[in-house]
Design a protein around this motif. Structure first.
Motif, PDB file in Angstrom:
ATOM      1  N   THR A   1       0.910  -1.057  -0.061  1.00 42.22           N
ATOM      2  CA  THR A   1       0.010  -0.127   0.011  1.00 42.22           C
ATOM      3  C   THR A   1       0.848   1.333   0.163  1.00 42.22           C
ATOM      4  O   THR A   1       1.948   1.342   0.756  1.00 42.22           O
ATOM      5  CB  THR A   1      -0.631  -0.066   1.087  1.00 42.22           C
TER       6      THR A   1
ATOM      7  N   GLY B   1      11.348   0.509   3.185  1.00 38.37           N
ATOM      8  CA  GLY B   1      10.128   0.089   2.497  1.00 38.37           C
ATOM      9  C   GLY B   1       9.599   1.608   1.629  1.00 38.37           C
ATOM     10  O   GLY B   1       8.845   2.213   1.880  1.00 38.37           O
TER      11      GLY B   1
ATOM     12  N   SER C   1       5.701   2.922  -3.419  1.00 31.84           N
ATOM     13  CA  SER C   1       5.453   3.613  -4.334  1.00 31.84           C
ATOM     14  C   SER C   1       6.571   4.804  -4.551  1.00 31.84           C
ATOM     15  O   SER C   1       6.671   5.393  -5.763  1.00 31.84           O
ATOM     16  CB  SER C   1       4.229   4.393  -4.123  1.00 31.84           C
TER      17      SER C   1
ATOM     18  N   GLU D   1      14.079  -1.516  -0.393  1.00 29.80           N
ATOM     19  CA  GLU D   1      12.653  -2.317  -0.990  1.00 29.80           C
ATOM     20  C   GLU D   1      13.043  -3.444  -0.869  1.00 29.80           C
ATOM     21  O   GLU D   1      13.952  -3.881  -1.908  1.00 29.80           O
ATOM     22  CB  GLU D   1      12.046  -1.490  -2.023  1.00 29.80           C
TER      23      GLU D   1
ATOM     24  N   ASP E   1      16.907  -6.197   1.965  1.00 27.38           N
ATOM     25  CA  ASP E   1      16.215  -6.419   3.256  1.00 27.38           C
ATOM     26  C   ASP E   1      16.546  -5.407   4.180  1.00 27.38           C
ATOM     27  O   ASP E   1      17.569  -5.255   4.689  1.00 27.38           O
ATOM     28  CB  ASP E   1      16.650  -7.881   3.790  1.00 27.38           C
ATOM     29  N   GLY E   2      15.472  -4.761   4.341  1.00 35.01           N
ATOM     30  CA  GLY E   2      15.673  -3.477   5.259  1.00 35.01           C
ATOM     31  C   GLY E   2      16.013  -3.685   6.801  1.00 35.01           C
ATOM     32  O   GLY E   2      16.411  -2.872   7.446  1.00 35.01           O
TER      33      GLY E   2
ATOM     34  N   THR F   1       8.396   1.945   7.027  1.00 36.77           N
ATOM     35  CA  THR F   1       7.162   2.296   6.582  1.00 36.77           C
ATOM     36  C   THR F   1       6.657   1.121   6.533  1.00 36.77           C
ATOM     37  O   THR F   1       5.539   0.918   5.621  1.00 36.77           O
ATOM     38  CB  THR F   1       7.088   3.142   5.270  1.00 36.77           C
TER      39      THR F   1
ATOM     40  N   LEU G   1       8.806  -7.381   6.040  1.00 37.02           N
ATOM     41  CA  LEU G   1       8.908  -9.171   5.973  1.00 37.02           C
ATOM     42  C   LEU G   1      10.557  -9.324   5.849  1.00 37.02           C
ATOM     43  O   LEU G   1      11.321  -8.066   5.464  1.00 37.02           O
ATOM     44  CB  LEU G   1       8.282  -9.661   4.656  1.00 37.02           C
TER      45      LEU G   1
END
Ligand code: SAH
Length: 213
Positions: free
Chosen positions: A62, A88, A91, A109, A136-137, A153, A209
């Motif tokens: 989202t 994250g 968009s 991301e 991987d954040g 985020t 995740l």
């Protein structure tokens, strides 16, 4: 899709609503007025883009609600030239807001599809983060640390240790903490070992995740 004066009018209205909901940092509101949110969404959402709502983007993710973007950004107390890590990218809307405020943004991301789409989109809108990373954040970006602030985020079950380690002393880490619903949480780094914790009420994010996809 174009960015017209109609969109600008809708953005001004949105900024006014956010101010009424308690966003007082003028620089955050200016960034909201500037960034064409409708261009970060599928064209079928154009008519709704300036409602204060989250919307679906690719890969079951989202775009955050504008109030949430503004609230998290306000907590960061962004100054021109701040080096900010975002976990994250999604968009790219939150990234764009931070860039518009003069921050040097590094964003991670884990969904390859979103990473590629957003990396292609931002330069077309003349928005230039310092670095967009597919990864991987949870690990942050150790090669680029330390950061003045870090914004997560996605909803994190724990505060990743790597992110705490990559924060400058005096820096702020803003993270929605929890599984199904989260508590917006801010850590301020006091020194090498101590962090001061502040909590700001409930919120809902897609989950943070592990590993890449
Ligand atoms: N800032 C975005 C919000 C997107 S939603 C925006 O304004 O549009 C959260 C994003 O976090 C999703 O794109 C999701 O794929 C990503 N994400 C989830 N887990 C992650 C992880 N471990 N590392 C990096 N990104 C992650």
């Amino acid at each position: 899709m174009k960015n017209t004066s109609k969109h600008e009018g809708l953005r001004n209205q949105l900024a006014k609503q956010l101010e009424e909901k308690g966003i007082l940092d003028k620089r955050v509101l200016e960034a909201i007025k500037l960034i064409p949110r409708h261009l970060f969404l599928d064209s079928s959402f154009e008519d709704f883009a300036y409602q204060d709502k989250a919307f679906p983007i690719a890969a079951n993710q989202t775009i955050s609600q504008p109030y949430t973007v503004a609230f998290q950004t306000q907590l960061l107390q962004v100054k021109t030239g701040d080096k900010i890590l975002e976990i994250g990218t999604g968009s790219g809307y939150q990234t764009a807001v931070l860039v518009a405020m003069g921050a040097k943004v590094y964003s991670v991301e884990r969904q390859n599809e979103l990473f590629k789409t957003t990396k292609a989109l931002l330069p077309k809108l003349n928005i230039h983060p310092k670095f967009l990373s597919f990864g991987d954040g949870y690990k942050g970006l150790p090669d680029y640390a330390p950061f003045d602030s870090i914004i997560v985020t996605a909803g994190a079950p724990i505060i990743p240790k790597a992110l705490m380690a990559q924060l400058k002393i005096g820096g702020r880490l803003v993270i929605p903490l929890g599984k199904d619903k989260q508590i917006m949480t801010m850590l301020i780094r006091k020194n090498e070992t101590q962090f001061e914790k502040h909590e700001f009420g409930e919120c809902r994010f897609v989950p943070l995740l592990e590993n890449k996809n």
